[in-house]
Structures are given as structure tokens and as C-alpha cells.
Design an enzyme around this catalytic site. Structure first.
Site, PDB file in Angstrom:
ATOM      1  N   HIS A 137      -4.637   5.545  10.465  1.00  0.00           N
ATOM      2  CA  HIS A 137      -3.608   5.958   9.506  1.00  0.00           C
ATOM      3  C   HIS A 137      -4.113   5.956   8.077  1.00  0.00           C
ATOM      4  CE1 HIS A 137      -3.291   1.760   8.458  1.00  0.00           C
ATOM      5  NE2 HIS A 137      -2.178   1.905   7.773  1.00  0.00           N
ATOM      6  N   VAL A 188       3.617   7.282  -3.590  1.00  0.00           N
ATOM      7  CA  VAL A 188       3.989   8.696  -3.598  1.00  0.00           C
ATOM      8  C   VAL A 188       2.947   9.394  -4.456  1.00  0.00           C
ATOM      9  CG1 VAL A 188       5.710  10.418  -4.244  1.00  0.00           C
ATOM     10  CG2 VAL A 188       6.443   8.206  -3.307  1.00  0.00           C
ATOM     11  N   GLU A 189       2.335  10.427  -3.910  1.00  0.00           N
ATOM     12  CA  GLU A 189       1.181  11.029  -4.587  1.00  0.00           C
ATOM     13  C   GLU A 189       1.313  12.538  -4.684  1.00  0.00           C
ATOM     14  OE1 GLU A 189      -2.923   9.368  -4.184  1.00  0.00           O
ATOM     15  OE2 GLU A 189      -3.122  11.082  -2.837  1.00  0.00           O
ATOM     16  N   ASN A 198       3.939   2.746  12.411  1.00  0.00           N
ATOM     17  CA  ASN A 198       4.397   1.413  12.843  1.00  0.00           C
ATOM     18  C   ASN A 198       5.585   1.615  13.778  1.00  0.00           C
ATOM     19  OD1 ASN A 198       2.534   0.222  11.173  1.00  0.00           O
ATOM     20  ND2 ASN A 198       4.003  -0.771   9.821  1.00  0.00           N
ATOM     21  N   ALA A 214      -7.680   4.487   5.244  1.00  0.00           N
ATOM     22  CA  ALA A 214      -9.032   3.965   5.076  1.00  0.00           C
ATOM     23  C   ALA A 214      -9.164   2.542   5.608  1.00  0.00           C
ATOM     24  CB  ALA A 214      -9.440   4.014   3.600  1.00  0.00           C
ATOM     25  N   SER A 242      -7.811  12.226   0.700  1.00  0.00           N
ATOM     26  CA  SER A 242      -7.256  11.924   2.016  1.00  0.00           C
ATOM     27  C   SER A 242      -7.562  13.122   2.903  1.00  0.00           C
ATOM     28  CB  SER A 242      -5.751  11.673   1.921  1.00  0.00           C
ATOM     29  OG  SER A 242      -5.467  10.536   1.132  1.00  0.00           O
ATOM     30  N   ASN A 278       0.806  -1.215   0.000  1.00  0.00           N
ATOM     31  CA  ASN A 278       0.000   0.000   0.000  1.00  0.00           C
ATOM     32  C   ASN A 278       0.845   1.273   0.000  1.00  0.00           C
ATOM     33  OD1 ASN A 278       0.986  -0.165   2.606  1.00  0.00           O
ATOM     34  ND2 ASN A 278      -0.965   0.253   3.608  1.00  0.00           N
ATOM     35  N   HIS A 279       2.147   1.153  -0.180  1.00  0.00           N
ATOM     36  CA  HIS A 279       3.009   2.326  -0.236  1.00  0.00           C
ATOM     37  C   HIS A 279       2.764   3.108  -1.523  1.00  0.00           C
ATOM     38  CE1 HIS A 279       6.153   0.353   2.659  1.00  0.00           C
ATOM     39  NE2 HIS A 279       5.003   0.639   3.251  1.00  0.00           N
ATOM     40  N   LYS A 290       2.721   4.121  -7.799  1.00  0.00           N
ATOM     41  CA  LYS A 290       2.818   2.871  -7.054  1.00  0.00           C
ATOM     42  C   LYS A 290       4.126   2.146  -7.372  1.00  0.00           C
ATOM     43  CE  LYS A 290       0.056   1.207  -4.869  1.00  0.00           C
ATOM     44  NZ  LYS A 290      -0.159   1.295  -3.388  1.00  0.00           N
TER      45      LYS A 290
END
Length: 376
Positions: free
Chosen positions: A276, A128-129, A226, A278, A259, A125-126, A354
Site C-alpha cells: 500500500h 491529501v495530495e 485495512n 513505501a 507514488s 501517515n494520512h 498533512k
């Protein structure tokens, strides 16, 4: 006697398996309280989206991606056309070259001297957006953060890559899911991984900013979800739960939804934590099976908000589809309804990276990453 509290409403999607995992953790020696966030979902041996207080330190409750978190960086772009910018993202699956100017954000040594994977995003799920600030709900707080409606920001979600895995493996090979035999030694390695994760997010943000013609900037938000911290003489483990005691946090939606930047003010019952993201409502296998029946790959490269997805891994496109996740609006409503956080503003995706498009990749020179500073 240990307690379990799940901060969700009747309309929230909370799997019984995740609640069962919370109670299993609560039954461990030394555990006094487990707080489940509204994004709670089952994990491998321990729930994701939970804060767990214990007098005993359990490395498996933090997991392998120690230091994983989400950071938000301002980026000075006047016009942000997703289709044009998507093709200018650097390849974040390989480390930057030794001469890459992004290394200038590094101040001092690399934590733990761990160079492998530094400056890369990873899988799962990492992401950069590149996103635009949408609705501003708390103008004064947004102004203090230095953002306003229409501004463009970078959101970076990644962790310590192989370093955290190495730390957990060194423990589990000897002790399995048992407690840390030497909490001090584990915490020392853990703290290095947390610092490494933060550096990794900053380095990736610098790579993207420079590739898009902007100057790198310091993050306005950077919270790890985490980790374990020593609090009130006990160990507060967080797995997919962001620190919520007076922090500003980005609660991630999906690549096809907003977000939320929130001001967190969670207390002891919530483990001083907030959600953290959805949170998954489908397993990866279910998302892959259902997604292939409903969507084409090309459909998933564009989202309902008009953004572009850069992802050369077709399977990952389906596994991480927006429909695989819970409704972020419900998660935020639950946080606000339980008094854990106040929404500040939304961020709306423009380009979500992604993994790079598949193709031949040049071999990178990983020597002397610190540009003449020397290895420790």
C-alpha cells in the site's frame, strides 16, 4: 501447517522484527498463511504490510483504522502552481459546515450514522495530495483510467477515523487480542466502517476541489488496505495491504518522491494483495530525533521534487519526513519482480496536506450534515 512468505528481494529493507511478527501471527489458531509485502514493517502486535488468511476472525489483525485506503480523483486544473494552491486548501482538520457544497457528493445516509470526524484527514501517515501524472509506463491502461502525462490528480489517504477505533475497542475491552465471538456482528460493523472511509475520502476530495476552483469528480481508484474479507470460506485479513486481485491501486511513496499507479494481479500465495506504500524504515521517535539533527522545519516544508508541504504540526513534519520511509522504487520493483503488479504511471507531488497551519479555528456547526435529509 501455516506458512509465511515475504515478497521482497535481497536489496529490500525488511526488519527482522516485522518478519518475527509474521511468524507470531502464523502461529495463531486457524491461521494458514501470512504474506508479507515489500513495504512490510512492525506494527503494534501485528505486522503492517501483510495479508493473513485464517479460519478464525481476529479483529486486531485489521486494527483500529478499519477502512483506511487511498483514492485518486481527477481534478480539472490547467495551471498548478504549488505555492499558490497550498494556501487555498481548506482546513481538513475540522468537519465541513452544514452548508458546504461538498456534501452534495453524499448519496444516502452516513454509514453507521457516525458524523464525528467526517470530512477530515486525521494524523499519522494520512494525507491529501495534489499531484501531477509523471511518467506513463502503460499508456493504454492509463488511457482507460482517463489520465495522461501532465494531468493533475488528488490523492487522498485516510480511513474511518474514530469509527474504526470504536469498533475495535468494543471488541478488545471484552476479548483482547482474541478472536471475534460473533464474526457476523463484527463484519457488519466493519463493513460500515469500510464504507465510511470511502465516503470520507470522497468528501475531502470534493472539499479540496471546490476550494481550488474545480468541480468534484468520482475516484478513478479507491482501494481500502485495512480490512477483512471472506474468501474461500476463510477470513483474509489485510493490514496495510491493498486488494491485488485485478484492481488498480495507488502505492504511495512519500511527500518527497513519486507514488505509483499499478495494475495489481496478485494470487493466493500473496494473499491476493499488494503493497500500500513505501513502508516505514524508522520509528517515529527515530525519525524525530534524526530529522531534528539534520533538517530545519522550513527545509521540510519543501521537498526534493519541488512540492510544498502544508503541516502545522512540527513534530509530524519530522516523523513523516521522506527519509523515514523505504525507497518506493524498490517496493515497486519487488512487486513487479514477483509478478504481483505492473506499474502504470507515477504521480509526482505538488502540494501535500498533512494538517492545517496552527492558529485559532472557528467552531463548526456539525448539525444536519446531510443538508435537510435528516438523521437516521
Amino acid at each position: 501447517m501455516s506458512t509465511v512468505t515475504v515478497f521482497a528481494s535481497d536489496g529490500s529493507w525488511i526488519e527482522s522484527d516485522a518478519v518475527d511478527q509474521c511468524h507470531q501471527v502464523a502461529a495463531l489458531e486457524g491461521v494458514s498463511h501470512v504474506a508479507g509485502m515489500p513495504d512490510l514493517h512492525p506494527g503494534k502486535g501485528a505486522p503492517i504490510g501483510a495479508a493473513m488468511m485464517s479460519t478464525v476472525l481476529y479483529p486486531f489483525l485489521v486494527g483500529s483504522d478499519i477502512g483506511c485506503g487511498i483514492a485518486v480523483f481527477p481534478i480539472g486544473l490547467k495551471r498548478a502552481v504549488p505555492e499558490k494552491l497550498a494556501g487555498r486548501f481548506p482546513d481538513l482538520d475540522v468537519e465541513p459546515d452544514a452548508g458546504d457544497p461538498a456534501w452534495d457528493v453524499l448519496d444516502g445516509d452516513v454509514p453507521a450514522g457516525h458524523l464525528e470526524g467526517l470530512g477530515t484527514v486525521g494524523r499519522g501517515n494520512h494525507f491529501v495530495e495534489l499531484a501531477r501524472i509523471g511518467t506513463v509506463l502503460e499508456p493504454d491502461h492509463a488511457a482507460r483510467l482517463g489520465v495522461a502525462a501532465g494531468d493533475v490528480v488528488l490523492v487522498v489517504h485516510s480511513g474511518s477515523r474514530g469509527l474504526g477505533e470504536r469498533i475495535l475497542r468494543a471488541h478488545t475491552e471484552v476479548h483482547g487480542a482474541g478472536p471475534a465471538a460473533d464474526p457476523g456482528a463484527y463484519l457488519a460493523a466493519h463493513d460500515e466502517a469500510v464504507r465510511w472511509g470511502s465516503l470520507n475520502r470522497r468528501l475531502m476530495a470534493a472539499r479540496v476541489a471546490l476550494a481550488l476552483g474545480a468541480e468534484p469528480a468520482a475516484p478513478i481508484v479507491d482501494e481500502c488496505h485495512n480490512l477483512v474479507e471472506v474468501r474461500d470460506g476463510a477470513y483474509l485479513h489485510r493490514k496495510g495491504a491493498a486488494p491485488g486481485d485485478g484492481r488498480d491501486v495507488l502505492v504511495a511513496g512519500t511527500r518527497g518522491t513519486p507514488s505509483y499507479l499499478v495494475a495489481a494481479h496478485a494470487g493466493a500465495e500473496a494473499g491476493y494483495s499488494v503493497a500500500h506504500g513505501a513502508g516505514r524504515k524508522m520509528s517515529r521517535s527515530d525519525a524525530l530525533r534524526r530529522g531534528r539533527a539534520k533538517h530545519t522545519v522550513e527545509e521540510l516544508r519543501r521537498t526534493p521534487v519541488g512540492s510544498v508541504v502544508v503541516c502545522g504540526d512540527r513534530q509530524l513534519l519530522f516523523e513523516e519526513a521522506p527519509t523515514a520511509y523505504k525507497r518506493i522504487e524498490q517496493v515497486i520493483a519487488d512487486l513487479a519482480g514477483h509478478g504481483l503488479a505492473t506499474p502504470i504511471a507515477t504521480t509526482v507531488p505538488l502540494v501535500t496536506y498533512k494538517t492545517a497551519e496552527l492558529g485559532p479555528r472557528p467552531r463548526r456547526d456539525r448539525q444536519d450534515h446531510r443538508r435537510g435529509r435528516g438523521r437516521s
